[in-house]
Design a protein around this motif. Structure first.
Motif, PDB file in Angstrom:
ATOM      1  N   ALA A   1       0.857  -1.188   0.000  1.00 27.81           N
ATOM      2  CA  ALA A   1       0.000   0.000   0.000  1.00 27.81           C
ATOM      3  C   ALA A   1       0.893   1.239   0.000  1.00 27.81           C
ATOM      4  CB  ALA A   1      -0.897  -0.001   1.230  1.00 27.81           C
ATOM      5  N   GLY A   2       0.459   2.246  -0.715  1.00 27.03           N
ATOM      6  CA  GLY A   2       1.256   3.464  -0.764  1.00 27.03           C
ATOM      7  C   GLY A   2       0.825   4.361  -1.898  1.00 27.03           C
ATOM      8  N   ARG A   3       1.805   4.962  -2.555  1.00 30.57           N
ATOM      9  CA  ARG A   3       1.531   5.885  -3.660  1.00 30.57           C
ATOM     10  C   ARG A   3       2.397   5.491  -4.848  1.00 30.57           C
ATOM     11  NH1 ARG A   3       4.351  10.109  -5.303  1.00 30.57           N
ATOM     12  NH2 ARG A   3       5.646  10.051  -3.410  1.00 30.57           N
ATOM     13  N   LEU A   4       1.807   5.523  -6.058  1.00 29.20           N
ATOM     14  CA  LEU A   4       2.561   5.194  -7.266  1.00 29.20           C
ATOM     15  C   LEU A   4       3.513   6.350  -7.566  1.00 29.20           C
ATOM     16  CD1 LEU A   4       3.009   3.189  -9.533  1.00 29.20           C
ATOM     17  CD2 LEU A   4       1.184   4.301 -10.836  1.00 29.20           C
ATOM     18  N   ALA A   5       4.784   6.126  -7.277  1.00 30.41           N
ATOM     19  CA  ALA A   5       5.774   7.201  -7.381  1.00 30.41           C
ATOM     20  C   ALA A   5       6.321   7.356  -8.793  1.00 30.41           C
ATOM     21  CB  ALA A   5       6.931   6.925  -6.420  1.00 30.41           C
TER      22      ALA A   5
END
Length: 517
Positions: free
Chosen positions: A157-161
């Motif tokens: 889970a996180g942010r598409l960097a």
């Protein structure tokens, strides 16, 4: 404390499965009920969830291993820290304490296992863009290989960097696709709700909670592929499945509703031609539609041309009187369906007849490997199936050992999975001979192209009443032309003709199959 992950119940009469894909590797954190791996049986594909949250300590059964019911697949080390990423979702200030070390960690998104002999794929569609928040196992993109489509989930889970492989690019089996900043999206629950309020404006009565709940519903893979092909987003399609899940039929309805806007989209910005093309009048160009060739279609074109360039391909023809087969079907089709639960078709007769002929002419079931000829003491029968996206050839394994009913059931199951785009890599590999039925489309005669590295392919055609001479009398019989294309490097003309004559004899007098004549 260590928790065992075991093979679940696979269904009635199914005692073993093959480990197809691991979605996690040792050392990865897992949540309760998060998918760990996928098993394949001869009937269905089974996903194995994590029984508890923790860390995947050990994988006992590797990809490709055959395991029985209740066999040990892996070990999970229970950990109280595993659910920690969920805490930052309560607010943006939470990361300073426990997530500080996770927020800056970048996790590579790699190309998943593509299957035996598949070394590259094409990135067909990205479902997310840089900056979007992603959940664990949320679909990021879809890859196309020469056989199947593969969906790539987010490992964390996180942010598409960062997106490394853009749409249309070709990647190898070990390439990096993207980078996800782990934990960075965990604090986005608040901002995400705000962003989704804008989407909810178009739907009176729909609040942020409704939209957020919808995002947690995984759409059908076939629906995602159909949306990508139709150029539709999930927001443009109303799901009719459970909890609003978008199904393939929903995409078809949405595409039909948007048909009036299609001409404008088609003429907006045509892609540059891959090769020089003769000038086209403006009035004609405005009515054309340019669509990028799919990975599957491009591979079909390449493989068929390679077959013509590599093999010394030749085709021989014959015709068969289908009266005996049709009489058997008319006599026993009702009893056959009652007992076996499947309709009696023609394909099982052709499969049996080919298996019978291959015993006498084994070189048609062989292949060339460098300077060697590999003779196969089994028949893995490929059955060509036309689908909306192109021709695929699922394989009926050990067809020479199967009954009529088992063959009909297997062909029906594979055909349905092929049309739904749900065939696995294993189901399309290892064929030793192929049957192609152009007759279902009305073809009277054709010359099928070999499916490399196989040395033979039988073409079936339309059954048509024609006048023939039987015992000095002109009679009307249901006749079919048969075509055998073969690799003349390994199969001589005598062997090819003998094979086709044996198939003809077995179909005109099916009793020969029982007598092994």
């Amino acid at each position: 404390m260590s928790i065992e992950v075991r093979v679940p119940t696979l269904g009635e009469s199914v005692s073993e499965a093959t480990v197809a894909t691991w979605f996690k590797k040792p050392g990865d954190a897992v949540k309760a009920d998060e998918m760990l791996c996928e098993l394949e049986t001869d009937k269905v594909t089974v996903e194995v969830p994590a029984p508890a949250a923790g860390t995947l300590a050990e994988i006992v059964a590797n990809e490709g291993d055959t395991v029985g019911v209740n066999a040990l697949l892996a070990q999970i080390a229970e950990s109280g820290a595993a659910p920690a990423p969920a805490k930052p979702q309560k607010g943006a200030d939470a990361p300073q304490a426990e997530e500080g070390k996770m927020a800056g960690k970048n996790v590579d998104v790699m190309v998943p296992t593509l299957g035996e002999s598949v070394t590259e794929a094409t990135v067909s569609t990205w479902f997310k863009k840089v900056g979007d928040t992603v959940a664990v196992d949320e679909m990021l993109c879809e890859l196309e290989t020469d056989k199947v489509s593969v969906e790539v989930p987010s490992p964390v889970a996180g942010r598409l960097a960062e997106i490394i492989a853009a749409e249309g690019s070709t990647v190898d089996a070990k390439a990096r696709l993207a980078v996800v900043a782990e934990g960075a999206g965990g604090a986005a629950s608040g901002p995400e709700v705000k962003a989704e309020k804008a989407e909810a404006v178009d739907s009176p009565g729909a609040g942020p909670e409704t939209v957020t709940e919808r995002k947690d519903v995984e759409d059908a893979p076939s629906a995602k592929k159909a949306m990508a092909e139709a150029g539709l987003s999930a927001d443009q399609v109303t799901g009719s499945g459970r909890d609003g899940r978008v199904m393939k039929e929903d995409v078809a309805k949405a595409a039909a509703g948007a048909a009036q806007a299609a001409p404008a989209v088609a003429s907006a910005a045509p892609a540059p031609a891959a090769a020089p093309r003769a000038p086209v009048p403006a009035e004609d160009a405005a009515r054309e539609e340019r669509v990028k060739m799919t990975r599957l279609r491009a591979t079909i074109a390449r493989r068929l041309k390679d077959a013509q360039n590599t093999a010394a391909m030749l085709t021989t023809y014959n015709e068969v009187d289908m009266s005996a087969v049709m009489d058997i079907r008319n006599t026993y089709k009702t009893d056959f369906e009652k007992k076996h639960g499947v309709k009696m078709g023609f394909m099982a007769f052709f499969v049996k007849a080919c298996c019978h002929a291959l015993k006498e002419v084994p070189e048609v079931n062989a292949e060339i490997d460098g300077g060697d000829v590999v003779y196969k003491n089994f028949v893995h029968m490929g059955v060509a199936v036309g689908t909306p996206t192109g021709l695929v050839v699922p394989v009926v394994r050990d067809a020479d050992q199967m009954s009529f009913a088992a063959i009909e059931k297997k062909i029906g199951e594979l055909g349905l999975r092929a049309r739904d785009g749900k065939l696995s890599m294993a189901e399309m590999q290892g064929g030793s001979f192929t049957i192609s039925n152009g007759g279902v489309y009305g073809s009277l005669m054709s010359s099928p192209i070999l499916n490399p590295p196989q040395s033979g392919i039988l073409g079936m055609h339309k059954i048509q009443d024609r006048p023939v001479v039987v015992n000095g009398q002109i009679v009307i019989r249901p006749m079919m032309y048969l075509a055998l294309s073969y690799d003349h490097r390994i199969v001589d003309g005598k062997g090819a003709v003998t094979f086709l004559v044996r198939v003809k004899e077995a179909l005109e007098d099916p009793r020969r199959l029982l007598m092994d004549l």
